[in-house]
Design a protein around this motif. Sequence first.
Motif, PDB file in Angstrom:
ATOM      1  N   MET A 156       0.832  -1.199   0.000  1.00  0.00           N
ATOM      2  CA  MET A 156       0.000   0.000   0.000  1.00  0.00           C
ATOM      3  C   MET A 156       0.868   1.250   0.000  1.00  0.00           C
ATOM      4  O   MET A 156       2.004   1.226   0.466  1.00  0.00           O
ATOM      5  N   SER A 157       0.300   2.356  -0.491  1.00  0.00           N
ATOM      6  CA  SER A 157       0.997   3.636  -0.438  1.00  0.00           C
ATOM      7  C   SER A 157       0.891   4.194   0.983  1.00  0.00           C
ATOM      8  O   SER A 157       0.115   3.693   1.806  1.00  0.00           O
ATOM      9  N   GLY A 158       1.653   5.240   1.250  1.00  0.00           N
ATOM     10  CA  GLY A 158       1.655   5.831   2.591  1.00  0.00           C
ATOM     11  C   GLY A 158       0.273   6.307   3.022  1.00  0.00           C
ATOM     12  O   GLY A 158      -0.143   6.086   4.156  1.00  0.00           O
ATOM     13  N   GLY A 159      -0.434   6.940   2.107  1.00  0.00           N
ATOM     14  CA  GLY A 159      -1.759   7.457   2.438  1.00  0.00           C
ATOM     15  C   GLY A 159      -2.738   6.331   2.725  1.00  0.00           C
ATOM     16  O   GLY A 159      -3.551   6.390   3.642  1.00  0.00           O
ATOM     17  N   MET A 160      -2.620   5.262   1.931  1.00  0.00           N
ATOM     18  CA  MET A 160      -3.485   4.093   2.081  1.00  0.00           C
ATOM     19  C   MET A 160      -3.211   3.405   3.415  1.00  0.00           C
ATOM     20  O   MET A 160      -4.134   2.975   4.112  1.00  0.00           O
ATOM     21  N   ARG A 161      -1.921   3.305   3.782  1.00  0.00           N
ATOM     22  CA  ARG A 161      -1.563   2.683   5.061  1.00  0.00           C
ATOM     23  C   ARG A 161      -2.132   3.482   6.222  1.00  0.00           C
ATOM     24  O   ARG A 161      -2.593   2.911   7.208  1.00  0.00           O
ATOM     25  N   GLN A 162      -2.083   4.828   6.104  1.00  0.00           N
ATOM     26  CA  GLN A 162      -2.609   5.632   7.204  1.00  0.00           C
ATOM     27  C   GLN A 162      -4.119   5.428   7.310  1.00  0.00           C
ATOM     28  O   GLN A 162      -4.662   5.355   8.410  1.00  0.00           O
ATOM     29  N   ARG A 163      -4.798   5.271   6.182  1.00  0.00           N
ATOM     30  CA  ARG A 163      -6.234   4.972   6.211  1.00  0.00           C
ATOM     31  C   ARG A 163      -6.479   3.624   6.903  1.00  0.00           C
ATOM     32  O   ARG A 163      -7.408   3.481   7.695  1.00  0.00           O
ATOM     33  N   ALA A 164      -5.637   2.647   6.580  1.00  0.00           N
ATOM     34  CA  ALA A 164      -5.782   1.329   7.203  1.00  0.00           C
ATOM     35  C   ALA A 164      -5.585   1.425   8.708  1.00  0.00           C
ATOM     36  O   ALA A 164      -6.308   0.788   9.491  1.00  0.00           O
ATOM     37  N   MET A 165      -4.613   2.248   9.133  1.00  0.00           N
ATOM     38  CA  MET A 165      -4.384   2.453  10.566  1.00  0.00           C
ATOM     39  C   MET A 165      -5.625   3.049  11.222  1.00  0.00           C
ATOM     40  O   MET A 165      -6.009   2.656  12.330  1.00  0.00           O
ATOM     41  N   ILE A 166      -6.207   4.017  10.545  1.00  0.00           N
ATOM     42  CA  ILE A 166      -7.406   4.666  11.088  1.00  0.00           C
ATOM     43  C   ILE A 166      -8.539   3.637  11.181  1.00  0.00           C
ATOM     44  O   ILE A 166      -9.257   3.580  12.183  1.00  0.00           O
ATOM     45  N   ALA A 167      -8.655   2.793  10.148  1.00  0.00           N
ATOM     46  CA  ALA A 167      -9.684   1.747  10.161  1.00  0.00           C
ATOM     47  C   ALA A 167      -9.495   0.847  11.369  1.00  0.00           C
ATOM     48  O   ALA A 167     -10.457   0.498  12.071  1.00  0.00           O
ATOM     49  N   MET A 168      -8.253   0.487  11.636  1.00  0.00           N
ATOM     50  CA  MET A 168      -7.975  -0.399  12.763  1.00  0.00           C
ATOM     51  C   MET A 168      -8.295   0.289  14.084  1.00  0.00           C
ATOM     52  O   MET A 168      -8.901  -0.293  14.984  1.00  0.00           O
ATOM     53  N   ALA A 169      -7.877   1.559  14.180  1.00  0.00           N
ATOM     54  CA  ALA A 169      -8.075   2.294  15.429  1.00  0.00           C
ATOM     55  C   ALA A 169      -9.562   2.461  15.737  1.00  0.00           C
ATOM     56  O   ALA A 169      -9.958   2.428  16.899  1.00  0.00           O
ATOM     57  N   LEU A 170     -10.378   2.625  14.690  1.00  0.00           N
ATOM     58  CA  LEU A 170     -11.789   2.911  14.937  1.00  0.00           C
ATOM     59  C   LEU A 170     -12.670   1.668  14.890  1.00  0.00           C
ATOM     60  O   LEU A 170     -13.882   1.758  15.095  1.00  0.00           O
ATOM     61  N   ALA A 171     -12.061   0.483  14.644  1.00  0.00           N
ATOM     62  CA  ALA A 171     -12.850  -0.736  14.439  1.00  0.00           C
ATOM     63  C   ALA A 171     -13.744  -1.053  15.628  1.00  0.00           C
ATOM     64  O   ALA A 171     -14.839  -1.583  15.464  1.00  0.00           O
ATOM     65  N   CYS A 172     -13.286  -0.752  16.854  1.00  0.00           N
ATOM     66  CA  CYS A 172     -14.104  -1.063  18.025  1.00  0.00           C
ATOM     67  C   CYS A 172     -14.826   0.167  18.557  1.00  0.00           C
ATOM     68  O   CYS A 172     -15.269   0.169  19.706  1.00  0.00           O
TER      69      CYS A 172
END
Lengths: 321, 320
Positions: A156-172
Amino acid sequence: MAAVLEVAGLTTVFHTRTGVVRAVQDVSFSVEAGETLAIVGESGCGKTMTALSLMRLIPTPPGQITAGTVRLAGTDLLGLSEAGMRKMRGSQIAMIFQEPMTALNPLLTIGRQIAEMVSLHENISRRAANARAVEMLQQVRIPAPERRAREYPHQMSGGMRQRAMIAMALACRPKVLIADEPTTALDVTIQAQVLDLIDDLRRELGTAVVLITHDLGVVAEVADRMIVMYAGRKVEDGRTKDLFADPCHPYLQGLLASVPRFGAAEGARLRDIPGIVPPLHDLPHGCAFAPRCACAVGACRDTVPPLEPKRPGHTAACWVT
Amino acid sequence: MTMLLEVSELRKTFPARTGLFGNVIDRVHAVDGISFSIAEGRTLGLVGESGCGKSTVGRAVLRLIEPSSGSVRFEGSDITHLPPKQLRALRRRMQIVFQDPYSSLNPRQRAGDIVAEPLMVHGIADAAQRRETAESLFAKVGLQPRQMSLYPHQFSGGQRQRISIARALALGPRFIVADEPVSALDVSVQAQVINLLMDLQAQDGLSYLFISHNLAVVEHVSHDVAVMYLGRIVEHTDKATIFARPLHPYTQALMAAVPVADPAIRRDKKHVMGDVPSPINRPPGCHFHPRCPLVQDRCRTEEPALREVQPGHRVACHLA
């Protein structure tokens, strides 16, 4: 509205060979649900250490939270056992970092990492957790989320990875999201996308956001309120609008004047702040900013100025202004 | 106006390797045929996002890497194929300041020796004169001559960048490539270094190629601005014009995306979508077309040339 996160008198020190480093001293603030609070300051001002203290991620030893309370919806996080704190991290309070590549596991797919986080906190089947992962990727506007869930971070690109991080952080669905320089490593067009995303999700989910940044432009764009830190202490606090329009502390005045702005006159000089931030193990007696301050008087060098209201809803720690 | 530096059709490709034996699978078009010139005492700001090729331009102009094709003229003579010996002599006239003052200074060398080293390498002056020159350079960049015996780790980031600048100035250059010189610095210190660079230009009539991703900084220091996207210049004109009336959709998007340090001005949320494509596999036609809000059919197939739409204002867009 009631504050979801209340921090009072937080003090974190590090015991090092050169002496006791006072990384965070007597810092207090609160954040309401659905609100964005920015913690602003330059390198070494203690903003990241404040965030790590909230998450109880300070390496101990050498670090130690020596005073203060961190109340999250009424529970004092500093009083919890390590097991109790683990239950809070991710489910109640989550954090994203500047460089998502170092925060993601390179050996696991993105989907697996998000699913793992969900099954840690919720009693759901693996299939349901995987479905949630895809759903979260979709929520952070990653195109083709089913396919992306099967990819590894390096794909993934840097921006995409940061989105994935946000997805993980907000999953719960945590109540508080701490974002530590979330866009600093990103290009400006991608930064704009990620800031918009955080802002939209804050509104949709009612998450309280604590945004840590050195970029006053980012603060002006997204933060409702801000606190300014210098050498481990909070020196100014108020609504973003008010602090930009009428900064009370000479440090914030200097910072705002040193930002290059569009449309400045040809050849105009930027106002800089002379000198450098003092080392945290060897702070001056009085106000830590006094050696660099043009308005400093005798009292500034003797006693640390208290935080006091200067305008309605706007406090600052300065003897002069 | 006499042109100090003239770059014409500069190209640099790198082999893209993969697999166990490092087979060349493709080529990365880092810089793809760009032309510009810089006059004496002027600053050209080169802006773009990561991977657009702006640093490669800076290095190729100084021949720190060899251009694949095109020409670089400096002070009127073609330096593109200059043999190494003459190239070394030329280094006295053109220098570079790097982004990271932590990795570009030798940690085991004293600051004074770092600054005096170019003089030694070029066999200029004896030890006593070198010391004297280093002292005056220290004073010039706002450091104390007594700090000459300290090591880099004893300085702050901003002071280290001052050391790098003093070193670049040691041989009395006319032209300096400043590659993201303030990106690693805090904003209050960043202002100190920008002011220093501008003062030096006012005093000595230096020319700069100022490479940065930060538009506000570029606006502050530059006379002219060139915007790069995937190895090409997409827009190039004087500072006032480009900031008042940007014509390329990418320049417009870039400017709209910059957060403004003023809460009274909230951005309108019309941001370009998607990521910068890979420089190995660039989109056909206009490289920006997959992200462009104004895209039309011809943009997908036909490459727009960089043409002068108004005197001194070059834009590579079919719609401009």
